[in-house]
Scaffold this motif. Structure first.
Motif, PDB file in Angstrom:
ATOM      1  N   UNK A  27       0.844  -1.204   0.000  1.00  0.00           N
ATOM      2  CA  UNK A  27       0.000   0.000   0.000  1.00  0.00           C
ATOM      3  C   UNK A  27       0.875   1.249   0.000  1.00  0.00           C
ATOM      4  N   UNK A  28       1.881   1.271   0.883  1.00  0.00           N
ATOM      5  CA  UNK A  28       2.818   2.392   0.938  1.00  0.00           C
ATOM      6  C   UNK A  28       3.512   2.577  -0.405  1.00  0.00           C
ATOM      7  N   UNK A  29       3.964   1.471  -0.972  1.00  0.00           N
ATOM      8  CA  UNK A  29       4.656   1.519  -2.263  1.00  0.00           C
ATOM      9  C   UNK A  29       3.726   2.080  -3.343  1.00  0.00           C
ATOM     10  N   UNK A  30       2.473   1.635  -3.328  1.00  0.00           N
ATOM     11  CA  UNK A  30       1.513   2.103  -4.328  1.00  0.00           C
ATOM     12  C   UNK A  30       1.208   3.586  -4.193  1.00  0.00           C
ATOM     13  N   UNK A  34      14.424  -0.246   5.026  1.00  0.00           N
ATOM     14  CA  UNK A  34      13.714  -0.691   3.827  1.00  0.00           C
ATOM     15  C   UNK A  34      12.501   0.180   3.529  1.00  0.00           C
ATOM     16  N   UNK A  35      11.760   0.542   4.558  1.00  0.00           N
ATOM     17  CA  UNK A  35      10.517   1.301   4.354  1.00  0.00           C
ATOM     18  C   UNK A  35      10.773   2.644   3.646  1.00  0.00           C
ATOM     19  N   UNK A  36      11.671   3.521   4.158  1.00  0.00           N
ATOM     20  CA  UNK A  36      11.907   4.782   3.436  1.00  0.00           C
ATOM     21  C   UNK A  36      12.536   4.569   2.060  1.00  0.00           C
ATOM     22  N   UNK A  37      13.375   3.529   1.925  1.00  0.00           N
ATOM     23  CA  UNK A  37      13.978   3.262   0.618  1.00  0.00           C
ATOM     24  C   UNK A  37      12.911   2.873  -0.395  1.00  0.00           C
ATOM     25  N   UNK A  38      11.961   2.031   0.021  1.00  0.00           N
ATOM     26  CA  UNK A  38      10.885   1.621  -0.879  1.00  0.00           C
ATOM     27  C   UNK A  38       9.958   2.789  -1.221  1.00  0.00           C
ATOM     28  N   UNK A  39       9.757   3.688  -0.268  1.00  0.00           N
ATOM     29  CA  UNK A  39       8.939   4.873  -0.550  1.00  0.00           C
ATOM     30  C   UNK A  39       9.599   5.712  -1.650  1.00  0.00           C
ATOM     31  N   UNK A  40      10.911   5.908  -1.531  1.00  0.00           N
ATOM     32  CA  UNK A  40      11.639   6.658  -2.557  1.00  0.00           C
ATOM     33  C   UNK A  40      11.631   5.915  -3.887  1.00  0.00           C
ATOM     34  N   UNK A  41      11.810   4.600  -3.835  1.00  0.00           N
ATOM     35  CA  UNK A  41      11.839   3.801  -5.053  1.00  0.00           C
ATOM     36  C   UNK A  41      10.478   3.800  -5.741  1.00  0.00           C
ATOM     37  N   UNK A  42       9.395   3.700  -4.948  1.00  0.00           N
ATOM     38  CA  UNK A  42       8.059   3.755  -5.523  1.00  0.00           C
ATOM     39  C   UNK A  42       7.811   5.089  -6.209  1.00  0.00           C
ATOM     40  N   UNK A  43       8.236   6.178  -5.571  1.00  0.00           N
ATOM     41  CA  UNK A  43       8.074   7.511  -6.160  1.00  0.00           C
ATOM     42  C   UNK A  43       8.776   7.598  -7.512  1.00  0.00           C
ATOM     43  N   UNK A  44       9.984   7.057  -7.592  1.00  0.00           N
ATOM     44  CA  UNK A  44      10.795   7.194  -8.806  1.00  0.00           C
ATOM     45  C   UNK A  44      10.445   6.179  -9.890  1.00  0.00           C
ATOM     46  N   UNK A  45       9.897   5.030  -9.492  1.00  0.00           N
ATOM     47  CA  UNK A  45       9.671   3.946 -10.440  1.00  0.00           C
ATOM     48  C   UNK A  45       8.724   4.332 -11.572  1.00  0.00           C
ATOM     49  N   UNK A  46       7.664   5.089 -11.243  1.00  0.00           N
ATOM     50  CA  UNK A  46       6.682   5.456 -12.250  1.00  0.00           C
ATOM     51  C   UNK A  46       6.734   6.946 -12.587  1.00  0.00           C
ATOM     52  N   UNK A  47       7.622   7.690 -11.939  1.00  0.00           N
ATOM     53  CA  UNK A  47       7.734   9.119 -12.227  1.00  0.00           C
ATOM     54  C   UNK A  47       8.248   9.378 -13.634  1.00  0.00           C
ATOM     55  N   UNK A  48       8.970   8.400 -14.195  1.00  0.00           N
ATOM     56  CA  UNK A  48       9.512   8.596 -15.544  1.00  0.00           C
ATOM     57  C   UNK A  48       8.494   8.310 -16.639  1.00  0.00           C
ATOM     58  N   UNK A  49       7.345   7.695 -16.295  1.00  0.00           N
ATOM     59  CA  UNK A  49       6.371   7.283 -17.318  1.00  0.00           C
ATOM     60  C   UNK A  49       5.821   8.474 -18.114  1.00  0.00           C
TER      61      UNK A  49
END
Length: 397
Positions: free
Chosen positions: A243-246, A292-307
């Motif tokens: 949920x956080x990642x999404x 892991x939690x803050x890293x995944x939050x940052x990764x989730x933000x960046x993963x689809x930001x380039x779309x």
């Protein structure tokens, strides 16, 4: 916005859920079918390849069909695919079921985008398309963690049965709310698609898309397994973390669109740089629940930001190098996104099966993204060179 548009959004939600929910279910599916994680990862790759190759070919072949009947047929195929997945006795039938669902996915978004645009006045078309695609984003935020929770509680087949139920709701909505007199858009032929693939400049952007988007899926495909086996979270906690990642993905998607409005290339260069760094960092922080939690939050933000930037850039560039085939270039870039998913999941499976193991998937994914960054800088350099040549020619004239 017309009610028919909400029916399209519900359908997009169902399709988005079935595409991404397998990520949270991968350990459960692997255990139940007695297969290893790399083989389970191919379930993600096969679906993505079905979208990649099925969308352009089937869209071209179905161009003369009635639009409403076509969408209803696609949702029926989607329901069939997910029902087959729910009833799959083994690995091979599950793969076949996923391919059927993928065929429905690719053509639905290709045709659904044009229908959404035609349902509203011209000045609201972008908003209408964005609303339909919001179904995908909401699916990542709610559908994936909820589907993961259902799968962990009642078995992974129950998740696909629930998604098939969503498909039935979407089918009913489309049948009742979509007007019968939908305008047919001229479908791109396979020949036109081949011509676009002959453009070296567009091929660079398609490669940027595949590497930049696919780099995350080297890790994302096996995220549930990483959280359980490397970080040490309980399986029951995975759905909450998703949920956080999404949510981070949804925020990143919006922010990425705003960043790319002025200069897509500059925005993509910064986003790919940050994405590669965070993926590399995750290789070290994955062993700690607190990091892991803050890293995944940052990764989730960046993963689809380039779309948004990738999609905007390919449309702009196609307007210059292939002005008669902008829609074809846009559709092929969607195929490149899914090719990246397939390649990322496949490479991730190889890494997991090797001596490197699950913990290496983030830095391998970072190598993908660095490749996208290099291509982005190269493409930007070619843009500047073309602009300089144009100014020189204008001055000479």
């Amino acid at each position: 916005m017309p009610l028919a548009l909400f029916a399209l959004t519900v359908a997009a939600y169902a399709i988005g859920t079935t595409e991404f929910v397998i990520v949270g279910l991968l350990p459960t599916v692997a255990n139940d079918l007695n297969i290893d994680l790399p083989l389970a990862g191919l379930i993600v790759s096969v679906y993505a390849l079905g979208v990649t190759f099925g969308a352009p070919i089937l869209t071209a072949l179905t161009g003369r069909l009635d639009r409403k009947l076509l969408l209803l047929g696609l949702m029926a195929l989607f329901i069939l695919g997910n029902t087959m997945a729910a009833l799959s006795p083994g690995y091979a039938p599950l793969l076949v079921a996923r391919v059927l669902s993928a065929f429905a996915h690719g053509v639905f978004f290709s045709v659904g985008s044009t229908i959404a645009a035609d349902l509203v006045p011209e000045n609201k078309r972008a908003s209408a398309i964005a609303m339909m695609f919001m179904g995908l984003t909401v699916a990542i935020v709610t559908g994936v963690p909820l589907g993961t929770l259902i799968g962990q509680t009642f078995g992974w087949r129950a998740t696909f049965a629930a998604v098939a139920g969503l498909g039935v709701i979407a089918f009913a909505g489309l049948w009742i709310l979509l007007p019968a007199n939908l305008k047919k858009a001229p479908a791109a032929t396979i020949g036109e698609q081949v011509k676009v693939l002959g453009s070296g400049r567009l091929l660079i952007v398609f490669a940027m898309t595949a590497l930049g988007y696919g780099g995350t899926f080297v890790t994302f495909t096996f995220l549930a397994s990483i959280l359980e086996q490397v970080t040490g979270f309980q399986a029951s906690s995975v759905s909450l973390i998703l949920v956080l990642y999404g949510i981070a993905i949804a925020i990143g998607n919006i922010a990425g669109g705003r960043l790319a409005n002025r200069d897509p290339i500059k925005a993509l260069a910064w986003l790919f740089t940050a994405q590669a760094i965070v993926l590399a960092i995750f290789s070290f922080t994955a062993v700690s629940p607190w990091l892991t939690i803050p890293t995944l939050a940052a990764l989730g933000f960046l993963s689809f930001a380039n779309v948004p930037g990738l999609q905007i850039y390919v449309v702009q560039l196609a307007g210059v190098v292939r002005p008669a085939a902008v829609d074809v270039a846009s559709a092929l870039n969607i195929a490149a996104f899914n090719l990246g998913i397939a390649a990322g999941a496949w490479v991730g499976g190889i890494v997991v099966a090797s001596s490197l193991g699950l913990g290496a998937t983030p830095w391998v994914g970072a190598i993908f993204v660095v490749g996208a960054l290099v291509l982005t800088l190269w493409s930007g350099s070619l843009d500047r060179r073309t602009l300089a040549s144009t100014k020189t020619a204008a001055s000479a004239a």
